[in-house]
Design an enzyme around this catalytic site. Sequence first.
Site, PDB file in Angstrom:
ATOM      1  N   CYS A  11     -15.249  13.129  52.401  1.00  0.00           N
ATOM      2  CA  CYS A  11     -15.769  12.053  51.557  1.00  0.00           C
ATOM      3  C   CYS A  11     -15.725  12.544  50.123  1.00  0.00           C
ATOM      4  O   CYS A  11     -16.324  13.580  49.800  1.00  0.00           O
ATOM      5  CB  CYS A  11     -17.202  11.711  51.963  1.00  0.00           C
ATOM      6  SG  CYS A  11     -18.016  10.510  50.880  1.00  0.00           S
ATOM      7  N   HIS A  54      -9.832   6.225  52.071  1.00  0.00           N
ATOM      8  CA  HIS A  54      -9.256   4.970  52.551  1.00  0.00           C
ATOM      9  C   HIS A  54      -7.842   4.752  52.014  1.00  0.00           C
ATOM     10  O   HIS A  54      -7.027   4.075  52.649  1.00  0.00           O
ATOM     11  CB  HIS A  54     -10.115   3.776  52.103  1.00  0.00           C
ATOM     12  CG  HIS A  54     -11.340   3.548  52.925  1.00  0.00           C
ATOM     13  ND1 HIS A  54     -12.435   4.375  52.860  1.00  0.00           N
ATOM     14  CD2 HIS A  54     -11.649   2.573  53.822  1.00  0.00           C
ATOM     15  CE1 HIS A  54     -13.377   3.914  53.673  1.00  0.00           C
ATOM     16  NE2 HIS A  54     -12.921   2.830  54.276  1.00  0.00           N
ATOM     17  N   ASP A  93     -17.908  11.621  57.087  1.00  0.00           N
ATOM     18  CA  ASP A  93     -17.695  10.692  55.979  1.00  0.00           C
ATOM     19  C   ASP A  93     -18.733   9.591  56.100  1.00  0.00           C
ATOM     20  O   ASP A  93     -19.433   9.485  57.124  1.00  0.00           O
ATOM     21  CB  ASP A  93     -16.272  10.118  56.040  1.00  0.00           C
ATOM     22  CG  ASP A  93     -15.925   9.254  54.828  1.00  0.00           C
ATOM     23  OD1 ASP A  93     -16.569   9.423  53.770  1.00  0.00           O
ATOM     24  OD2 ASP A  93     -15.027   8.401  54.941  1.00  0.00           O
ATOM     25  N   SER A  94     -18.796   8.750  55.092  1.00  0.00           N
ATOM     26  CA  SER A  94     -19.739   7.644  55.131  1.00  0.00           C
ATOM     27  C   SER A  94     -19.333   6.580  56.137  1.00  0.00           C
ATOM     28  O   SER A  94     -20.149   5.740  56.514  1.00  0.00           O
ATOM     29  CB  SER A  94     -19.860   7.014  53.741  1.00  0.00           C
ATOM     30  OG  SER A  94     -18.601   6.549  53.298  1.00  0.00           O
ATOM     31  N   GLY A 135     -20.262   5.479  47.869  1.00  0.00           N
ATOM     32  CA  GLY A 135     -19.715   5.484  46.505  1.00  0.00           C
ATOM     33  C   GLY A 135     -20.552   4.758  45.476  1.00  0.00           C
ATOM     34  O   GLY A 135     -20.409   4.989  44.275  1.00  0.00           O
ATOM     35  N   CYS A 189      -9.722   8.709  47.301  1.00  0.00           N
ATOM     36  CA  CYS A 189     -10.620   8.118  48.292  1.00  0.00           C
ATOM     37  C   CYS A 189      -9.897   8.160  49.620  1.00  0.00           C
ATOM     38  O   CYS A 189      -8.689   7.893  49.686  1.00  0.00           O
ATOM     39  CB  CYS A 189     -10.975   6.679  47.919  1.00  0.00           C
ATOM     40  SG  CYS A 189     -11.914   5.793  49.199  1.00  0.00           S
ATOM     41  N   GLU A 243      -9.799  -1.392  55.399  1.00  0.00           N
ATOM     42  CA  GLU A 243     -10.603  -1.615  56.597  1.00  0.00           C
ATOM     43  C   GLU A 243     -10.219  -2.901  57.310  1.00  0.00           C
ATOM     44  O   GLU A 243     -10.338  -2.995  58.531  1.00  0.00           O
ATOM     45  CB  GLU A 243     -12.090  -1.619  56.235  1.00  0.00           C
ATOM     46  CG  GLU A 243     -12.595  -0.266  55.767  1.00  0.00           C
ATOM     47  CD  GLU A 243     -14.107  -0.147  55.771  1.00  0.00           C
ATOM     48  OE1 GLU A 243     -14.778  -1.163  56.050  1.00  0.00           O
ATOM     49  OE2 GLU A 243     -14.605   0.954  55.512  1.00  0.00           O
TER      50      GLU A 243
END
Length: 272
Positions: free
Chosen positions: A74, A187, A11-12, A44, A185, A153
Amino acid sequence: MEQARPIGVFDSGLGGLTVARAVRAALPAEHLVYLGDTARVPYGTRSAHTVIRYARSCAAHLQRRGAKLLVVACNTVSAVALDMLRVELDIPVLGVIQPGARAGVEATRSQRLGVIATRGTVASGAYVRATAALDPRVEVFAREAPLFVPLAEEGWVEGPVPEAVARRYLAPFAQEGVDALVLGCTHYPLLRPVIEAVSAELLGPGTRVVDGAEATAAALAALLEDRAMGVEGSEPGGMELLVTDLPDRFGEVASRFLGEDVSGLEVEQVDL
């Protein structure tokens, strides 16, 4: 042996750890190598050309590490680079959009499906296309929800701030008769309790919230079984954590995304 080789996940940055978490729950015997491209996060907001270039370098590194299969954890990469990776790599590649779309189609009863995702994923139209391929009767309403990423985060996953953000993002869905919502997403699963509560309040108590990470893990389990690539035995598999920048910071927050203490794991910084 082929089965003993690790599963590569990338993932990023941090978000894909929710996919790794779901995979570890569904396939505890598998060994995972997770790569977070923290030097170039976020994906993104990048152009498709740039995302494809980044995806190539991440995939190549994991293949050099001996990955038997690649999970693109991702949504942005899955939206714009998955087909390219499948053509160029000689190992199976699984993205997160098709499994998430399938779970969304199965969850909606009104055939009106909501998706929240990053700007790049929404702009790509990937969920609309994936859903149409599965069931053209289902109408998709996709919206950007960018503030959920920094909230996840920073650990702001409950309380008045994420609740206010969720109301702002989800309110428009009430006018569209949406009865199922895909978290588009990686997250967003950290904010699932808040999203579910606000969805019930604004969209109705029967609204279903679909976690694309869980759907991806289920699709991965089916793929491994179909191709006889799964690890045999009951010994728990390990996990390696790789990043392209800020390994100390990554290690601090990885436990929250994975839902387990990883303080004993070394976070290795790699150069792509």
